[in-house]
Design a protein around this motif. Structure first.
Motif, PDB file in Angstrom:
ATOM      1  N   PHE A  55      83.904 124.577 -13.237  1.00  0.00           N
ATOM      2  CA  PHE A  55      85.249 125.388 -12.932  1.00  0.00           C
ATOM      3  C   PHE A  55      84.699 126.386 -11.758  1.00  0.00           C
ATOM      4  O   PHE A  55      85.311 126.837 -11.005  1.00  0.00           O
ATOM      5  CB  PHE A  55      85.820 126.035 -14.362  1.00  0.00           C
ATOM      6  N   GLN A  56      83.323 126.787 -12.348  1.00  0.00           N
ATOM      7  CA  GLN A  56      82.756 127.868 -11.356  1.00  0.00           C
ATOM      8  C   GLN A  56      82.703 127.319 -10.008  1.00  0.00           C
ATOM      9  O   GLN A  56      83.062 127.983  -9.040  1.00  0.00           O
ATOM     10  CB  GLN A  56      81.502 128.375 -11.843  1.00  0.00           C
ATOM     11  N   LYS A  57      82.206 126.031  -9.941  1.00  0.00           N
ATOM     12  CA  LYS A  57      81.963 125.378  -8.358  1.00  0.00           C
ATOM     13  C   LYS A  57      83.420 125.274  -7.808  1.00  0.00           C
ATOM     14  O   LYS A  57      83.572 125.473  -6.381  1.00  0.00           O
ATOM     15  CB  LYS A  57      81.402 124.139  -8.585  1.00  0.00           C
ATOM     16  N   ILE A  58      84.407 125.007  -8.466  1.00  0.00           N
ATOM     17  CA  ILE A  58      85.750 124.764  -7.799  1.00  0.00           C
ATOM     18  C   ILE A  58      86.260 126.171  -7.411  1.00  0.00           C
ATOM     19  O   ILE A  58      86.577 126.291  -6.025  1.00  0.00           O
ATOM     20  CB  ILE A  58      87.040 124.328  -8.885  1.00  0.00           C
ATOM     21  N   PHE A  59      85.880 127.386  -8.109  1.00  0.00           N
ATOM     22  CA  PHE A  59      86.288 128.649  -7.729  1.00  0.00           C
ATOM     23  C   PHE A  59      85.618 128.860  -6.439  1.00  0.00           C
ATOM     24  O   PHE A  59      86.149 129.671  -5.445  1.00  0.00           O
ATOM     25  CB  PHE A  59      85.986 129.776  -8.855  1.00  0.00           C
ATOM     26  N   ASP A  60      84.075 128.871  -6.418  1.00  0.00           N
ATOM     27  CA  ASP A  60      83.326 129.101  -5.311  1.00  0.00           C
ATOM     28  C   ASP A  60      83.824 128.351  -4.046  1.00  0.00           C
ATOM     29  O   ASP A  60      83.851 128.836  -2.947  1.00  0.00           O
ATOM     30  CB  ASP A  60      81.861 128.849  -5.588  1.00  0.00           C
ATOM     31  N   GLN A  61      84.304 127.052  -4.345  1.00  0.00           N
ATOM     32  CA  GLN A  61      84.855 126.150  -2.970  1.00  0.00           C
ATOM     33  C   GLN A  61      85.951 126.716  -2.456  1.00  0.00           C
ATOM     34  O   GLN A  61      86.143 126.721  -1.306  1.00  0.00           O
ATOM     35  CB  GLN A  61      84.669 124.960  -3.324  1.00  0.00           C
ATOM     36  N   ILE A  62      86.789 127.317  -3.458  1.00  0.00           N
ATOM     37  CA  ILE A  62      88.088 127.740  -3.004  1.00  0.00           C
ATOM     38  C   ILE A  62      87.985 129.073  -1.946  1.00  0.00           C
ATOM     39  O   ILE A  62      88.584 128.946  -0.949  1.00  0.00           O
ATOM     40  CB  ILE A  62      89.219 128.045  -3.979  1.00  0.00           C
ATOM     41  N   ILE A  63      86.987 129.880  -2.524  1.00  0.00           N
ATOM     42  CA  ILE A  63      86.698 131.029  -1.734  1.00  0.00           C
ATOM     43  C   ILE A  63      85.986 130.735  -0.499  1.00  0.00           C
ATOM     44  O   ILE A  63      86.301 131.353   0.634  1.00  0.00           O
ATOM     45  CB  ILE A  63      85.762 131.946  -2.295  1.00  0.00           C
ATOM     46  N   HIS A  64      85.196 129.697  -0.290  1.00  0.00           N
ATOM     47  CA  HIS A  64      84.535 129.170   0.634  1.00  0.00           C
ATOM     48  C   HIS A  64      85.636 128.737   1.795  1.00  0.00           C
ATOM     49  O   HIS A  64      85.262 128.926   3.047  1.00  0.00           O
ATOM     50  CB  HIS A  64      83.298 128.065   0.411  1.00  0.00           C
ATOM     51  N   GLN A  65      86.417 127.980   1.323  1.00  0.00           N
ATOM     52  CA  GLN A  65      87.536 127.402   2.271  1.00  0.00           C
ATOM     53  C   GLN A  65      88.215 128.754   2.848  1.00  0.00           C
ATOM     54  O   GLN A  65      88.583 128.639   4.036  1.00  0.00           O
ATOM     55  CB  GLN A  65      88.340 126.423   1.567  1.00  0.00           C
ATOM     56  N   ALA A  66      88.528 129.527   2.009  1.00  0.00           N
ATOM     57  CA  ALA A  66      89.366 130.529   2.491  1.00  0.00           C
ATOM     58  C   ALA A  66      88.490 131.601   3.637  1.00  0.00           C
ATOM     59  O   ALA A  66      89.214 132.195   4.540  1.00  0.00           O
ATOM     60  CB  ALA A  66      89.541 131.695   1.458  1.00  0.00           C
ATOM     61  N   ARG A  67      87.244 131.648   3.409  1.00  0.00           N
ATOM     62  CA  ARG A  67      86.591 132.288   4.460  1.00  0.00           C
ATOM     63  C   ARG A  67      86.742 131.497   5.761  1.00  0.00           C
ATOM     64  O   ARG A  67      86.584 131.979   6.838  1.00  0.00           O
ATOM     65  CB  ARG A  67      85.064 132.470   3.974  1.00  0.00           C
ATOM     66  N   ASP A  68      86.346 129.932   5.503  1.00  0.00           N
ATOM     67  CA  ASP A  68      86.414 129.470   7.016  1.00  0.00           C
ATOM     68  C   ASP A  68      87.946 129.435   7.358  1.00  0.00           C
ATOM     69  O   ASP A  68      87.769 129.286   8.752  1.00  0.00           O
ATOM     70  CB  ASP A  68      85.867 127.761   6.369  1.00  0.00           C
ATOM     71  N   ALA A  69      88.811 129.590   6.900  1.00  0.00           N
ATOM     72  CA  ALA A  69      90.115 129.758   7.278  1.00  0.00           C
ATOM     73  C   ALA A  69      90.561 131.084   7.728  1.00  0.00           C
ATOM     74  O   ALA A  69      91.461 131.405   8.341  1.00  0.00           O
ATOM     75  CB  ALA A  69      91.298 129.261   6.353  1.00  0.00           C
ATOM     76  N   GLY A  70      89.471 131.909   7.610  1.00  0.00           N
ATOM     77  CA  GLY A  70      89.625 133.285   7.955  1.00  0.00           C
ATOM     78  C   GLY A  70      90.430 134.285   7.221  1.00  0.00           C
ATOM     79  O   GLY A  70      90.864 135.476   7.637  1.00  0.00           O
ATOM     80  N   LEU A  71      90.908 133.874   6.168  1.00  0.00           N
ATOM     81  CA  LEU A  71      91.545 134.648   5.068  1.00  0.00           C
ATOM     82  C   LEU A  71      90.861 135.809   4.569  1.00  0.00           C
ATOM     83  O   LEU A  71      91.124 136.878   4.270  1.00  0.00           O
ATOM     84  CB  LEU A  71      92.112 133.656   4.011  1.00  0.00           C
ATOM     85  N   VAL A  72      89.524 135.439   4.039  1.00  0.00           N
ATOM     86  CA  VAL A  72      88.807 136.315   3.604  1.00  0.00           C
ATOM     87  C   VAL A  72      87.785 136.818   4.689  1.00  0.00           C
ATOM     88  O   VAL A  72      86.822 136.091   5.400  1.00  0.00           O
ATOM     89  CB  VAL A  72      87.751 135.672   2.427  1.00  0.00           C
ATOM     90  N   LYS A  73      87.943 138.154   4.955  1.00  0.00           N
ATOM     91  CA  LYS A  73      87.043 138.604   6.211  1.00  0.00           C
ATOM     92  C   LYS A  73      85.812 139.394   5.727  1.00  0.00           C
ATOM     93  O   LYS A  73      84.822 139.560   6.676  1.00  0.00           O
ATOM     94  CB  LYS A  73      87.916 139.476   6.941  1.00  0.00           C
ATOM     95  N   ASP A  74      85.551 139.657   4.321  1.00  0.00           N
ATOM     96  CA  ASP A  74      84.529 140.485   3.946  1.00  0.00           C
ATOM     97  C   ASP A  74      84.090 141.588   4.871  1.00  0.00           C
ATOM     98  O   ASP A  74      83.020 142.090   4.810  1.00  0.00           O
ATOM     99  CB  ASP A  74      83.094 139.445   4.060  1.00  0.00           C
ATOM    100  N   ARG A  75      85.397 142.159   5.140  1.00  0.00           N
ATOM    101  CA  ARG A  75      85.453 143.499   5.886  1.00  0.00           C
ATOM    102  C   ARG A  75      84.907 144.643   4.980  1.00  0.00           C
ATOM    103  O   ARG A  75      84.201 145.357   5.309  1.00  0.00           O
ATOM    104  CB  ARG A  75      86.447 143.887   6.686  1.00  0.00           C
ATOM    105  N   LEU A  76      85.348 144.353   3.771  1.00  0.00           N
ATOM    106  CA  LEU A  76      85.298 145.590   2.646  1.00  0.00           C
ATOM    107  C   LEU A  76      85.429 144.698   1.455  1.00  0.00           C
ATOM    108  O   LEU A  76      86.189 143.579   1.220  1.00  0.00           O
ATOM    109  CB  LEU A  76      86.222 146.800   2.593  1.00  0.00           C
ATOM    110  N   ARG A  77      84.640 145.238   0.433  1.00  0.00           N
ATOM    111  CA  ARG A  77      84.730 144.332  -0.951  1.00  0.00           C
ATOM    112  C   ARG A  77      85.217 145.628  -1.942  1.00  0.00           C
ATOM    113  O   ARG A  77      84.492 146.621  -2.018  1.00  0.00           O
ATOM    114  CB  ARG A  77      83.324 143.881  -1.353  1.00  0.00           C
TER     115      ARG A  77
END
Length: 236
Positions: A55-77
């Protein structure tokens, strides 16, 4: 189906029924009208197969895909914390020890029924002898019996390393029992087990006292997605 079960707080049987009759659920699953959803036991087997790490790997993969798509910008956390209350009833000390004793003896009965019966007799005698005593005396006698049970487990454990499934289960419960006994005999213990149904739940402070868990979260402000979630004991 697992996501729908979690999101709508459904049981395996309930999510199966919704997937069978709810058009929106079927559309989400891309499930044709004339095709039945998988059996509800499929979800249980799925969870066993992938485990917590899966389940943790699934969560991490979703966030990874969101970063690749430009949704997660990591400008601020943004970091936030919350708490999750445990809905399981919290038994009193005497009741908790009685539940622990019963579980241990049921497991001992699978290894040595005669020994289990002997301890049951001792438990009945203690209950009768301390019926009109103070809670402190009753607690002391029940802890003494549990220590006798644990001593028998330690002395009788097979030394050849070839443990049966029943013995392995008994040893797991032995570790839990020792922790609970230490909790009851140490008035200053801050990491006490509260119940046997959810032994990892703890008592903690988050605005007010609660029983359950703490949740630390990192949020990406641009996408509003949680990028990291850590569940820890309420006492930490």
């Amino acid at each position: 189906m697992e996501f729908l079960r979690y999101f709508y707080r459904l049981s395996d049987g309930e999510v199966f029924e919704r997937c069978r009759t709810d058009i929106a659920f079927r559309w989400f699953l891309q499930l044709p009208i004339r095709r039945d959803p998988p059996d509800s036991t499929t979800l249980c087997r799925f969870r066993v197969r992938i485990g917590q790490e899966g389940f943790q790997k699934i969560f991490d993969q979703i966030i990874h895909q969101a970063r690749d798509a430009g949704l997660v910008k990591d400008r601020l956390r943004l970091k936030d914390a919350s708490h999750v209350s445990d809905s399981i009833a919290i038994p009193k000390s005497l009741q908790l020890l009685a539940q622990l004793r019963d579980r241990l003896l049921k497991q001992i009965a699978a290894v040595d029924p005669q020994v289990a019966e002997g301890f049951w007799v001792s438990a009945a005698q203690i209950r009768q002898e301390t019926e009109k005593c103070s809670d402190a005396v009753r607690l002391e006698n029940r802890v003494r019996l549990l220590n006798d049970i644990l001593a028998w487990i330690d002395q009788s454990q097979p030394s050849d390393g070839l443990l049966s499934a029943a013995w392995q289960k008994l040893l797991e419960r032995r570790g839990l029992a020792k922790k609970i006994i230490n909790d009851q005999t140490d008035p200053d213990a801050t990491d006490k087990i509260l119940n046997l149904v959810d032994p990892e739940a703890r008592r903690g402070m988050h605005g007010d006292w609660f029983e359950g868990y703490k949740v630390d979260m990192l949020v990406d402000p641009d996408s509003e997605l949680f990028t990291q979630i850590n569940v820890i004991a309420a006492s930490e």
